[in-house]
Write a protein that holds these residues in place. Structure first.
Motif, mmCIF file in Angstrom:
data_model
loop_
_atom_site.group_PDB
_atom_site.id
_atom_site.type_symbol
_atom_site.label_atom_id
_atom_site.label_comp_id
_atom_site.label_asym_id
_atom_site.label_seq_id
_atom_site.Cartn_x
_atom_site.Cartn_y
_atom_site.Cartn_z
ATOM 1 N N UNK A 1 0.813 -1.220 0.000
ATOM 2 C CA UNK A 1 0.000 0.000 0.000
ATOM 3 C C UNK A 1 0.840 1.262 0.000
ATOM 4 N N UNK A 2 1.951 1.241 0.726
ATOM 5 C CA UNK A 2 2.810 2.425 0.785
ATOM 6 C C UNK A 2 3.433 2.718 -0.571
ATOM 7 N N UNK A 3 3.965 1.682 -1.240
ATOM 8 C CA UNK A 3 4.566 1.919 -2.557
ATOM 9 C C UNK A 3 3.494 2.286 -3.584
ATOM 10 N N UNK A 4 2.312 1.670 -3.465
ATOM 11 C CA UNK A 4 1.223 2.026 -4.367
ATOM 12 C C UNK A 4 0.768 3.466 -4.134
ATOM 13 N N UNK A 5 0.794 3.906 -2.874
ATOM 14 C CA UNK A 5 0.430 5.277 -2.533
ATOM 15 C C UNK A 5 1.378 6.275 -3.199
ATOM 16 N N UNK A 6 2.675 5.982 -3.156
ATOM 17 C CA UNK A 6 3.650 6.863 -3.801
ATOM 18 C C UNK A 6 3.384 6.955 -5.299
ATOM 19 N N UNK A 7 3.065 5.825 -5.899
ATOM 20 C CA UNK A 7 2.742 5.825 -7.315
ATOM 21 C C UNK A 7 1.440 6.552 -7.606
ATOM 22 N N UNK A 8 0.440 6.374 -6.735
ATOM 23 C CA UNK A 8 -0.863 6.999 -6.943
ATOM 24 C C UNK A 8 -0.775 8.520 -6.901
ATOM 25 N N UNK A 9 0.103 9.053 -6.059
ATOM 26 C CA UNK A 9 0.285 10.507 -5.997
ATOM 27 C C UNK A 9 0.779 11.042 -7.343
ATOM 28 N N UNK A 10 1.651 10.267 -7.992
ATOM 29 C CA UNK A 10 2.144 10.658 -9.316
ATOM 30 C C UNK A 10 1.032 10.522 -10.351
ATOM 31 N N UNK A 11 0.337 9.383 -10.321
ATOM 32 C CA UNK A 11 -0.732 9.147 -11.291
ATOM 33 C C UNK A 11 -1.856 10.159 -11.194
ATOM 34 N N UNK A 12 -2.249 10.502 -9.966
ATOM 35 C CA UNK A 12 -3.320 11.477 -9.777
ATOM 36 C C UNK A 12 -2.899 12.859 -10.270
ATOM 37 N N UNK A 13 -1.622 13.199 -10.056
ATOM 38 C CA UNK A 13 -1.129 14.494 -10.529
ATOM 39 C C UNK A 13 -1.170 14.569 -12.048
ATOM 40 N N UNK A 14 -0.818 13.466 -12.699
ATOM 41 C CA UNK A 14 -0.894 13.411 -14.163
ATOM 42 C C UNK A 14 -2.338 13.573 -14.621
ATOM 43 N N UNK A 15 -3.267 12.899 -13.907
ATOM 44 C CA UNK A 15 -4.683 12.969 -14.270
ATOM 45 C C UNK A 15 -5.230 14.387 -14.120
ATOM 46 N N UNK A 16 -4.753 15.117 -13.133
ATOM 47 C CA UNK A 16 -5.201 16.495 -12.918
ATOM 48 C C UNK A 16 -4.717 17.406 -14.042
ATOM 49 N N UNK A 17 -3.486 17.174 -14.498
ATOM 50 C CA UNK A 17 -2.855 18.075 -15.474
ATOM 51 C C UNK A 17 -3.153 17.733 -16.929
ATOM 52 N N UNK A 18 -3.599 16.508 -17.210
ATOM 53 C CA UNK A 18 -3.759 16.078 -18.593
ATOM 54 C C UNK A 18 -4.950 16.770 -19.261
ATOM 55 N N UNK A 19 -4.856 16.967 -20.565
ATOM 56 C CA UNK A 19 -5.954 17.557 -21.325
ATOM 57 C C UNK A 19 -7.196 16.668 -21.245
ATOM 58 N N UNK A 20 -8.360 17.280 -21.043
ATOM 59 C CA UNK A 20 -9.595 16.528 -20.853
ATOM 60 C C UNK A 20 -9.955 15.634 -22.023
ATOM 61 N N UNK A 21 -9.810 16.124 -23.254
ATOM 62 C CA UNK A 21 -10.151 15.322 -24.435
ATOM 63 C C UNK A 21 -9.229 14.120 -24.562
ATOM 64 N N UNK A 22 -7.947 14.330 -24.271
ATOM 65 C CA UNK A 22 -6.996 13.218 -24.322
ATOM 66 C C UNK A 22 -7.333 12.188 -23.252
ATOM 67 N N UNK A 23 -7.702 12.660 -22.059
ATOM 68 C CA UNK A 23 -8.079 11.739 -20.985
ATOM 69 C C UNK A 23 -9.274 10.887 -21.407
ATOM 70 N N UNK A 24 -10.276 11.506 -22.026
ATOM 71 C CA UNK A 24 -11.460 10.771 -22.458
ATOM 72 C C UNK A 24 -11.107 9.671 -23.446
ATOM 73 N N UNK A 25 -10.191 9.957 -24.364
ATOM 74 C CA UNK A 25 -9.786 8.954 -25.345
ATOM 75 C C UNK A 25 -9.003 7.819 -24.690
ATOM 76 N N UNK A 26 -8.140 8.172 -23.731
ATOM 77 C CA UNK A 26 -7.405 7.138 -22.993
ATOM 78 C C UNK A 26 -8.378 6.264 -22.215
ATOM 79 N N UNK A 27 -9.356 6.889 -21.577
ATOM 80 C CA UNK A 27 -10.362 6.141 -20.822
ATOM 81 C C UNK A 27 -11.142 5.209 -21.733
ATOM 82 N N UNK A 28 -11.499 5.679 -22.929
ATOM 83 C CA UNK A 28 -12.242 4.848 -23.876
ATOM 84 C C UNK A 28 -11.441 3.605 -24.249
#
Length: 250
Positions: free
Chosen positions: A79-106
């Motif tokens: 959980x601790x190592x996953x938490x460190x990774x999640x902080x990075x992943x969430x930051x990327x999700x906040x900064x990424x362009x919305x249209x690009x995120x939608x396509x990645x999600x699709x």
């Protein structure tokens, strides 16, 4: 005052997502695009969805503990190592362009549906757990990257964690599930905090979704019927594919 159809829809969808998460898995594949369709920006939808995930993983973790199934300390290490990774992943999700995120999600939604259809069977024979030494070190490293994905989108991550814990750590499926939800609880707190601090959470929607999610999971855990899993998967696959098409083209 207009009737809050959006809130009602989220409670119902949350209930369905909680039910299928218990029966088959993949609830975020429905709730995340639904939040986007209700008009939330991609980052806000992503953050809002974490409230329901936090509620569900907390409930599940407490449930396993009540049955004396405690994956500690492995769940803490991973959980601790996953938490460190999640902080990075969430930051990327906040900064990424919305249209690009939608396509990645699709794309991810379609991939997860394919995995649900052709997924490998879990190992069910008598297993000797490997939770220390080199295996633990490799697992912690792997869960750092799993955490990045979890912080970024989270959809379908339960499937990834279950396969890893079953095949690499050689854990039986009961302990796999207990470890999975405990790890998800730990890294989700970091992801949720990241989205909250950046102002990307719609709390009203999140609470509505979480309430339905908790109710659906509670019902499914007590009244789940094996015959129901097949039809649930089929319905979910149709819905996910339709949502993926809409996310990509519209």
């Amino acid at each position: 005052m207009d009737f809050p159809y959006d809130i009602l829809l989220l409670i119902v969808a949350g209930g369905f997502a909680g039910f299928i998460n218990t029966m088959a898995g993949g609830g975020s594949l429905l709730t995340l695009p639904l939040l986007i369709f209700l008009g939330l920006p991609s980052a806000t939808a992503n953050g809002t969805n974490r409230i329901a995930i936090l509620v569900a993983t907390t409930s599940a973790t407490l449930g396993f503990r009540s049955k004396k199934i405690n994956p500690f300390p492995l769940s803490l290490y991973l959980g601790i190592t996953a938490l460190l990774g999640a902080l990075i992943g969430a930051r990327i999700a906040v900064d990424i362009d919305g249209l690009l995120f939608n396509k990645i999600l699709a794309i991810i939604m379609i991939i997860v549906v394919v995995l649900m259809v052709f997924k490998p069977k879990y190992t069910t024979e008598q297993l000797v757990p490997k939770t220390s030494g080199k295996t633990l070190i490799w697992s912690m490293a792997a869960f750092f990257f799993i955490g990045i994905y979890g912080g970024f989108i989270n959809a379908g991550i339960g499937f990834i964690m279950m396969l890893f814990l079953n095949y690499v750590n050689r854990m039986d499926l009961v302990r796999v599930n207990a470890t999975k939800v405990s790890v998800a609880l730990i890294y989700t707190t970091g992801a949720l905090a990241t989205f909250a601090l950046s102002g990307n959470i719609e709390w009203k929607y999140g609470i509505a979704l979480a309430s339905g999610n908790a109710a659906g999971a509670y019902f499914a855990s007590r009244y789940s019927v094996k015959k129901g899993e097949g039809i649930i998967k089929k319905v979910m696959m149709v819905m996910v594919i339709a949502m993926a098409i809409k996310l990509w083209f519209f």
